[in-house]
Motif scaffolding. Structure first.
Motif, PDB file in Angstrom:
ATOM      1  N   ARG A 278       0.977  -1.533   0.003  1.00 26.90           N
ATOM      2  CA  ARG A 278      -0.360   0.136  -0.181  1.00 26.90           C
ATOM      3  C   ARG A 278       0.802   1.260  -0.530  1.00 26.90           C
ATOM      4  O   ARG A 278       2.130   1.331   0.503  1.00 26.90           O
TER       5      ARG A 278
ATOM      6  N   HIS B   3       1.377   5.066   0.799  1.00 29.94           N
ATOM      7  CA  HIS B   3       1.109   6.376   1.246  1.00 29.94           C
ATOM      8  C   HIS B   3       1.500   7.647   0.471  1.00 29.94           C
ATOM      9  O   HIS B   3       2.411   7.886   0.720  1.00 29.94           O
TER      10      HIS B   3
ATOM     11  N   HIS C 285       3.446  10.328   1.629  1.00 29.58           N
ATOM     12  CA  HIS C 285       4.911   9.875   2.351  1.00 29.58           C
ATOM     13  C   HIS C 285       5.838   9.748   0.484  1.00 29.58           C
ATOM     14  O   HIS C 285       6.986   9.764  -0.055  1.00 29.58           O
TER      15      HIS C 285
ATOM     16  N   SER D  86       4.146  15.528   5.291  1.00 28.03           N
ATOM     17  CA  SER D  86       4.809  14.677   6.284  1.00 28.03           C
ATOM     18  C   SER D  86       6.157  14.805   6.613  1.00 28.03           C
ATOM     19  O   SER D  86       6.298  13.926   7.642  1.00 28.03           O
TER      20      SER D  86
END
Lengths: 202, 151
Positions: free
Chosen positions: A73, A75, A78, B96
């Motif tokens: 998966r 993200h 990021h 992030s």
């Protein structure tokens, strides 16, 4: 005078004026070969975790257990869209742009190999590494405390009070031994190589 | 809805003023924002104008991973923007921290801890098209009926 009227009639059309004042192009779209966020290609993931090892961005990719089996998966927020996970995967589980096409055409791949180094001065021969190793667990389910076993097929075992690496090629690079060593004596190096099929044959 | 309100809605969807602030990025996203201004993407044809002064802006594009030098200063910039206003995080860094978010670094992402962020555009860097689409899709929605919502 007549020619002026002709020009006005010919060129001062309504469409021309409306286009002149409201001309705008639709926002450009990403081309199909753009290396976008990797998506699943439908192939089966074998949980080798090479995608996570190759990923340079912290927290960008995880391999999760789903009802359909293991699944990587990505993200967003990021992921930096470098495409290394797509190239490192031995099964082609992920796809992005035309990376898989070009690697298939040129016969290129990213291959991982692992080197285990044991510092003989720090190693106490406790056998934690050999007991914790998931590869050992499959080969010898009866492995006892202390890591002393007579099975020759083991990856790691304790021999004469020191840890001995028997079959380095079986290592999967999980670094479990490194995390279980009380003395930081064992280290696993992950080597990432770019290989091309044509070069190997020569 | 009054006629005046519908005129305001129309104008606000056709004329969007943008200001951008870099709170410690690698300049990659700045270049992508500047590429929006260049003829290939040409954001002025959609009615988006770029200012360097936050007092003239409706939308603040926040770029970068929030370095310690921007503590309090980013909030100051945000407070200078007249209402109605929104902030968009451009790139991975404000979301992030991206590659900079490692142990022993001083950055403090996400930026949404410090100012309210309405939308974020992931990517390292995002394409100019993605930035453009984010601004174009967000502006008519958040600025619609601003006076009615305020009441």
């Amino acid at each position: 005078m007549k020619s002026v009227l002709y020009y006005i009639k010919e060129f001062a059309r309504r469409e021309w004026f409306s286009k002149f004042f409201t001309a705008r192009t639709a926002p450009l779209e990403s081309p199909p070969y753009f290396r976008d966020f990797p998506v699943l290609s439908g192939k089966t993931c074998t949980h080798s975790l090479f995608c996570m090892m190759a990923c340079p961005a912290p927290g960008a990719i995880d391999v999760l257990r789903t009802p359909q089996g293991w699944q990587p998966r990505i993200h967003k927020g990021h992921c930096i869209r470098c495409g290394l996970c797509v190239e490192a995967c031995p099964n082609g589980v992920l796809t992005s742009g035309r990376i898989l096409d070009s690697t298939g055409r040129d016969g290129t791949a990213l291959s991982f190999s692992f080197k285990i180094r044991v510092d003989p001065e720090l190693c106490m021969g406790c056998g934690n590494c050999a007991v914790a190793c998931p590869v050992n667990k499959v080969i010898d389910t009866q492995m006892s405390h202390g890591g002393r076993a007579s099975n020759e097929g083991l990856l790691l075992r304790v021999n004469e009070g020191k840890c001995l690496v028997v079959h380095e090629e079986k290592c999967t690079g999980c670094k479990t031994c490194e995390h279980h060593c009380p003395n930081e004596a064992i280290t696993v190096a992950r080597l990432l190589e770019a290989v091309q099929a044509g070069e190997e044959m020569q | 809805m009054t006629l005046l309100q519908s005129i305001k809605n129309y104008v606000r969807s056709k004329s969007i003023h943008v200001s951008y602030v870099d709170v410690g990025s690698c300049n990659g996203c700045d270049i992508e924002v500047l590429a929006c201004l260049a003829p290939r993407y040409d954001i002025e044809q959609y009615g988006i104008y770029v200012h360097n002064n936050p007092r003239e802006a409706d939308i603040l594009l926040v770029i970068g991973a929030y370095t310690p030098g921007w503590e309090e200063k980013l909030e100051m910039v945000w407070n200078k923007i007249p209402e109605p206003k929104v902030a968009i995080a451009i790139g991975n860094c404000p979301i992030s921290g991206c590659l900079f978010n490692r142990p022993h670094t001083y950055i403090d992402p996400p930026v949404s801890k410090h100012i309210p962020i309405a939308a974020s555009v992931p990517g390292c860097p995002p394409r100019p098209t993605e930035i453009l689409n984010a601004v174009l899709s967000l502006a008519p929605v958040v600025f619609k009926d601003y006076e009615v919502k305020k009441r």
